[in-house]
Design a protein around this motif. Structure first.
Motif, mmCIF file in Angstrom:
data_model
loop_
_atom_site.group_PDB
_atom_site.id
_atom_site.type_symbol
_atom_site.label_atom_id
_atom_site.label_comp_id
_atom_site.label_asym_id
_atom_site.label_seq_id
_atom_site.Cartn_x
_atom_site.Cartn_y
_atom_site.Cartn_z
ATOM 1 N N ARG A 443 61.868 37.747 -1.320
ATOM 2 C CA ARG A 443 62.674 37.719 -0.106
ATOM 3 C C ARG A 443 64.150 37.988 -0.457
ATOM 4 N NH1 ARG A 443 60.820 34.841 4.435
ATOM 5 N NH2 ARG A 443 62.369 34.579 6.095
ATOM 6 N N PRO A 444 64.869 38.742 0.320
ATOM 7 C CA PRO A 444 64.564 39.238 1.667
ATOM 8 C C PRO A 444 64.062 40.684 1.696
ATOM 9 C CG PRO A 444 66.889 39.511 1.254
ATOM 10 C CD PRO A 444 66.308 38.915 -0.006
ATOM 11 N N ASN A 445 63.577 41.167 0.561
ATOM 12 C CA ASN A 445 63.212 42.577 0.491
ATOM 13 C C ASN A 445 61.871 42.869 1.156
ATOM 14 O OD1 ASN A 445 65.547 42.922 -0.915
ATOM 15 N ND2 ASN A 445 64.598 43.369 -2.881
ATOM 16 N N GLY A 446 61.795 44.048 1.733
ATOM 17 C CA GLY A 446 60.551 44.540 2.310
ATOM 18 C C GLY A 446 60.203 45.887 1.721
ATOM 19 N N TRP A 447 58.909 46.111 1.513
ATOM 20 C CA TRP A 447 58.410 47.321 0.861
ATOM 21 C C TRP A 447 57.377 48.007 1.750
ATOM 22 C CZ3 TRP A 447 59.950 48.826 -4.162
ATOM 23 C CH2 TRP A 447 60.758 47.903 -4.840
ATOM 24 N N ALA A 448 57.432 49.330 1.778
ATOM 25 C CA ALA A 448 56.548 50.099 2.653
ATOM 26 C C ALA A 448 55.064 49.813 2.417
ATOM 27 C CB ALA A 448 56.841 51.593 2.490
ATOM 28 N N PRO A 449 54.572 49.784 1.181
ATOM 29 C CA PRO A 449 53.119 49.590 1.015
ATOM 30 C C PRO A 449 52.625 48.273 1.593
ATOM 31 C CG PRO A 449 54.250 49.457 -1.107
ATOM 32 C CD PRO A 449 55.223 50.002 -0.122
ATOM 33 N N LEU A 450 53.443 47.236 1.517
ATOM 34 C CA LEU A 450 53.016 45.943 2.042
ATOM 35 C C LEU A 450 52.992 45.943 3.570
ATOM 36 C CD1 LEU A 450 54.856 43.534 -0.422
ATOM 37 C CD2 LEU A 450 52.560 44.539 -0.589
ATOM 38 N N GLN A 451 53.881 46.722 4.188
ATOM 39 C CA GLN A 451 53.839 46.842 5.653
ATOM 40 C C GLN A 451 52.526 47.506 6.068
ATOM 41 O OE1 GLN A 451 56.749 45.339 6.871
ATOM 42 N NE2 GLN A 451 57.270 45.259 4.678
ATOM 43 N N TRP A 452 52.123 48.543 5.337
ATOM 44 C CA TRP A 452 50.903 49.269 5.687
ATOM 45 C C TRP A 452 49.672 48.382 5.525
ATOM 46 C CZ3 TRP A 452 49.522 53.212 8.441
ATOM 47 C CH2 TRP A 452 48.238 53.744 8.298
ATOM 48 N N ILE A 453 49.574 47.692 4.384
ATOM 49 C CA ILE A 453 48.441 46.800 4.154
ATOM 50 C C ILE A 453 48.351 45.775 5.281
ATOM 51 C CG2 ILE A 453 47.534 44.996 2.638
ATOM 52 C CD1 ILE A 453 47.219 47.818 1.470
ATOM 53 N N ALA A 454 49.495 45.214 5.656
ATOM 54 C CA ALA A 454 49.511 44.189 6.705
ATOM 55 C C ALA A 454 49.090 44.766 8.051
ATOM 56 C CB ALA A 454 50.910 43.580 6.801
ATOM 57 N N VAL A 455 49.666 45.882 8.433
ATOM 58 C CA VAL A 455 49.387 46.455 9.754
ATOM 59 C C VAL A 455 47.913 46.834 9.879
ATOM 60 C CG1 VAL A 455 49.843 48.436 11.246
ATOM 61 C CG2 VAL A 455 51.749 47.218 10.178
ATOM 62 N N VAL A 456 47.388 47.538 8.887
ATOM 63 C CA VAL A 456 45.990 47.961 8.951
ATOM 64 C C VAL A 456 45.056 46.755 8.899
ATOM 65 C CG1 VAL A 456 44.180 49.276 7.775
ATOM 66 C CG2 VAL A 456 46.470 50.234 8.006
ATOM 67 N N GLY A 457 45.359 45.793 8.023
ATOM 68 C CA GLY A 457 44.504 44.626 7.915
ATOM 69 C C GLY A 457 44.483 43.792 9.182
ATOM 70 N N LEU A 458 45.642 43.556 9.759
ATOM 71 C CA LEU A 458 45.712 42.772 10.999
ATOM 72 C C LEU A 458 45.041 43.507 12.156
ATOM 73 C CD1 LEU A 458 49.375 41.545 10.545
ATOM 74 C CD2 LEU A 458 47.372 40.031 10.715
ATOM 75 N N ARG A 459 45.251 44.807 12.209
ATOM 76 C CA ARG A 459 44.646 45.594 13.287
ATOM 77 C C ARG A 459 43.120 45.567 13.184
ATOM 78 N NH1 ARG A 459 47.614 51.038 13.266
ATOM 79 N NH2 ARG A 459 46.194 51.521 11.549
ATOM 80 N N ARG A 461 41.308 43.259 11.870
ATOM 81 C CA ARG A 461 40.756 41.901 12.002
ATOM 82 C C ARG A 461 41.189 41.246 13.313
ATOM 83 N NH1 ARG A 461 38.496 43.599 8.116
ATOM 84 N NH2 ARG A 461 36.878 43.611 9.695
ATOM 85 N N GLN A 462 41.360 42.080 14.338
ATOM 86 C CA GLN A 462 41.579 41.604 15.709
ATOM 87 C C GLN A 462 42.895 40.856 15.896
ATOM 88 O OE1 GLN A 462 38.068 39.594 17.252
ATOM 89 N NE2 GLN A 462 36.713 40.902 16.031
ATOM 90 N N GLN A 463 43.935 41.325 15.205
ATOM 91 C CA GLN A 463 45.286 40.780 15.376
ATOM 92 C C GLN A 463 46.257 41.928 15.678
ATOM 93 O OE1 GLN A 463 46.030 37.459 15.384
ATOM 94 N NE2 GLN A 463 43.823 37.128 15.168
ATOM 95 N N PRO A 464 45.998 42.676 16.761
ATOM 96 C CA PRO A 464 46.798 43.878 17.021
ATOM 97 C C PRO A 464 48.253 43.589 17.382
ATOM 98 C CG PRO A 464 45.368 43.409 18.888
ATOM 99 C CD PRO A 464 44.958 42.472 17.794
ATOM 100 N N ASP A 465 48.528 42.456 18.007
ATOM 101 C CA ASP A 465 49.905 42.180 18.429
ATOM 102 C C ASP A 465 50.833 41.998 17.230
ATOM 103 O OD1 ASP A 465 49.074 42.334 21.039
ATOM 104 O OD2 ASP A 465 48.916 40.159 21.327
ATOM 105 N N LEU A 466 50.393 41.227 16.259
ATOM 106 C CA LEU A 466 51.215 41.047 15.069
ATOM 107 C C LEU A 466 51.308 42.345 14.276
ATOM 108 C CD1 LEU A 466 52.907 39.317 13.208
ATOM 109 C CD2 LEU A 466 50.795 38.478 12.136
ATOM 110 N N ALA A 467 50.226 43.100 14.232
ATOM 111 C CA ALA A 467 50.260 44.390 13.546
ATOM 112 C C ALA A 467 51.338 45.284 14.151
ATOM 113 C CB ALA A 467 48.902 45.076 13.631
ATOM 114 N N ARG A 468 51.348 45.348 15.464
ATOM 115 C CA ARG A 468 52.348 46.180 16.143
ATOM 116 C C ARG A 468 53.759 45.636 15.921
ATOM 117 N NH1 ARG A 468 52.654 49.843 20.239
ATOM 118 N NH2 ARG A 468 54.598 49.804 21.423
ATOM 119 N N ASP A 469 53.905 44.330 15.935
ATOM 120 C CA ASP A 469 55.219 43.722 15.752
ATOM 121 C C ASP A 469 55.785 44.097 14.381
ATOM 122 O OD1 ASP A 469 57.480 42.247 16.178
ATOM 123 O OD2 ASP A 469 56.474 40.298 16.308
ATOM 124 N N ILE A 470 54.971 43.973 13.334
ATOM 125 C CA ILE A 470 55.424 44.330 11.984
ATOM 126 C C ILE A 470 55.770 45.810 11.927
ATOM 127 C CG2 ILE A 470 54.679 44.580 9.581
ATOM 128 C CD1 ILE A 470 53.026 41.998 9.984
#
Length: 554
Positions: A443-459, A461-470
């Motif tokens: 923290r506080p750094n953010g990295w592109a690959p981790l955003q992708w893993i999170a968005v695809v994984g949340l989407r 696994r039925q968590q589209p709102d958080l995926a979109r938010d990220i």
């Protein structure tokens, strides 16, 4: 490798995998690294800090044969740093400093800018010069940018997300073929195409790259590249056969209940050539045996998270790094994905014993991840400290990898989503960890690959709102910086929204995986990108829109 379809086929197949792993060293002999080749000359140049970046001399190209240069060095023995600098200038071509100047005047919308960047990051097949640290690269490829002049393993998958969406399927095919060739040559995919990277790999995402070649039916591509996938898997599993409970060998850990999981591990235990001065200085400030410290640093470099509090025994101090004592949730999630992919490839080829074996291996790994890494009370997946027999209890973005590959069920996904919202979601996107240590993978750094893993994984696994938010927060961060700086960089400060700091080297421009992930997210969430340069131009891509990532089990 084909496996028996008769009785005992699963056992025979597993023994064959172990045999393939045991002969992994029969591949091409690793060429010497710069520190091995140049010996005292290398140490003198690095200790004199002739170049601000330790990687500079490690990447230098000799003008004469190594034997001739070493003979000249023994004869001349430069008396001071100036004489040493003159000697190096006379005998080596030194790589230049990357141009980070942003274009002047009007700029393209962000999505169009990314489409226009790929030709600048493409490199042709390259034959290395004698004595150079560069490895032969027999295929066109994408480099990240900045000081990273060569091909890198896990970077390439995230870059290809944008490459294939911009209609360059031929380039993706060249790179997948090339990675398969590296596996055939060395037994594994090295961290990068330098001699000093051969002792380790990086997060195993080759199967994900293969899946991009056949997005509607990834099993078709898995079947085509099955020998390479099996060979890479065998490399990661070397040492598994006969390993006792509570012990580790190379990348493999046998847990107390007999389950097999994996860790990051580097075959060498000396300072990294590309970070020689930094490693030696750290060892001088540590009471630990240098060889132990060096292997831990190298192993963290294999993780891609170099460096992060994830690997520190005390959670804060780099000198306490203990990477090899940790069973990481992201590595084991990706190996689960690889096992599933190989099973699908075997099934497509109607090799039923092989399909059964890898399906069984995946099921066993999923059960082990659930047993050793899922924390019901904290609603997240933790890394596991196998020597102390306890979870690390350090929350990081790695908790989302089980969602990405399908290890987590929907109940766990909902719990993880709540944890992420409370502890990892920042104004600019998904934070890497919860603690600020000054390391670049914290923290506080953010990295592109981790955003992708999170968005695809949340989407998935039925968590589209958080995926979109990220996704929207990340696109806003990248978009605002692009409007201000007219370029993309490797990492961002998610609190301030500015390019990030920390780590062993200055912030790098380019940057392959930021380009690829940002392009993919702009395509999938075009309304988020209205203030970030808009979605891709319709004519720039020949592929079809796909809101998931080929190769990520759902």
């Amino acid at each position: 490798m084909r496996v028996s379809r008769r009785g005992g086929g699963v056992r025979t197949a597993w023994l064959a995998i172990c045999l393939l792993a045991s002969i992994g060293l029969a591949h091409a002999e690793a060429p010497p690294t710069p520190s091995t080749l140049w010996k005292d000359l290398f140490v003198r140049v690095e200790n004199a800090r002739l170049y601000p970046d330790s990687k500079t001399f490690a990447d230098a190209i000799p003008k004469q044969t190594p034997g001739s240069i070493l003979a000249d060095f023994d004869r001349e023995r430069p008396a001071d740093d100036k004489a040493l600098a003159d000697f190096v200038a006379a005998h080596f071509d030194i790589p230049g400093t990357p141009d980070t100047t942003a274009p002047a005047g009007p700029t393209l919308p962000l999505r169009r800018h990314i489409s226009a960047l790929w030709p600048q990051l493409v490199r042709p097949a390259q034959e290395s010069s004698p004595g150079s640290s560069a490895l032969d690269v027999d295929f066109r490829h994408i480099v990240p940018g900045g000081r990273f002049r060569e091909l890198y393993y896990w970077d390439s998958y995230f870059s290809l997300l944008g490459v294939v969406r911009d209609g360059h399927a031929d380039l993706a095919k060249d790179m997948v073929d090339g990675f398969a060739g590296l596996i055939a040559r060395y037994g594994h995919i090295p961290n990068g195409t330098r001699t000093y990277y051969l002792s380790r790999s990086q997060p195993p995402v080759f199967y994900l790259m293969v899946g991009l070649l056949s997005p509607r039916d990834p099993a078709v591509a898995y079947a085509r590249y099955l020998p390479a996938l099996q060979a890479e898997y065998a490399w990661w599993m070397r040492g598994a056969e006969g390993l006792r409970r509570g012990h580790a060998a190379r990348h493999v850990v046998r847990m107390q209940d007999g389950a097999l999981l994996n860790r990051y591990w580097d075959a060498d235990d000396h300072p990294r050539d590309e970070s020689y001065v930094e490693d030696v200085a750290l060892a001088a400030h540590s009471s630990r045996p240098p060889k132990i410290l060096y292997r831990e640093l190298r192993s963290a470099a294999e993780s891609g998270w170099d460096f992060s509090s994830r690997w520190f025994a005390d959670g804060h101090d780099l000198t306490t790094i203990e990477t090899t004592a940790i069973v990481p949730v992201d590595l084991n999630s990706l190996l689960y994905g690889m096992e599933r992919a190989i099973a699908d490839g075997c099934r497509h080829r109607r090799e039923q014993a092989c399909a059964h074996l890898y399906t069984q291996r995946a099921a066993q790994r999923r059960a082990a991840i659930q047993t050793w890494m899922w924390n019901t009370g904290d609603h997240c997946f933790y890394d596991y400290q196998w020597r102390k027999h306890e979870p690390t209890q350090r929350l990081s973005a790695a908790t989302l990898f089980p969602l990405f590959v399908g290890v987590a069920d929907t109940r766990q996904a909902a719990a993880v989503a709540g944890t992420v919202r409370r502890s990892l979601l920042m104004p600019g996107g998904l934070a890497t960890t919860t603690v600020a240590t000054g390391q670049q993978w914290d923290r506080p750094n953010g990295w592109a690959p981790l955003q992708w893993i999170a968005v695809v994984g949340l989407r998935a696994r039925q968590q589209p709102d958080l995926a979109r938010d990220i996704a929207c927060r990340w696109l806003a961060t990248v978009g605002r910086n692009y409007e201000r700086e007219h370029k993309l960089v490797e990492k961002y400060n998610l609190e301030s929204g500015a390019p990030a700091g920390g780590g062993e080297y200055p912030l790098q421009d380019g940057f392959g995986w930021t380009n690829g992930v940002t392009a993919a997210l702009l395509d999938d969430y075009p309304h988020c990108g209205s203030s970030a340069g808009g979605a891709r131009p319709p004519a720039s891509r020949t592929g079809d829109a796909n809101s998931s990532t080929p190769g990520a089990p759902t």
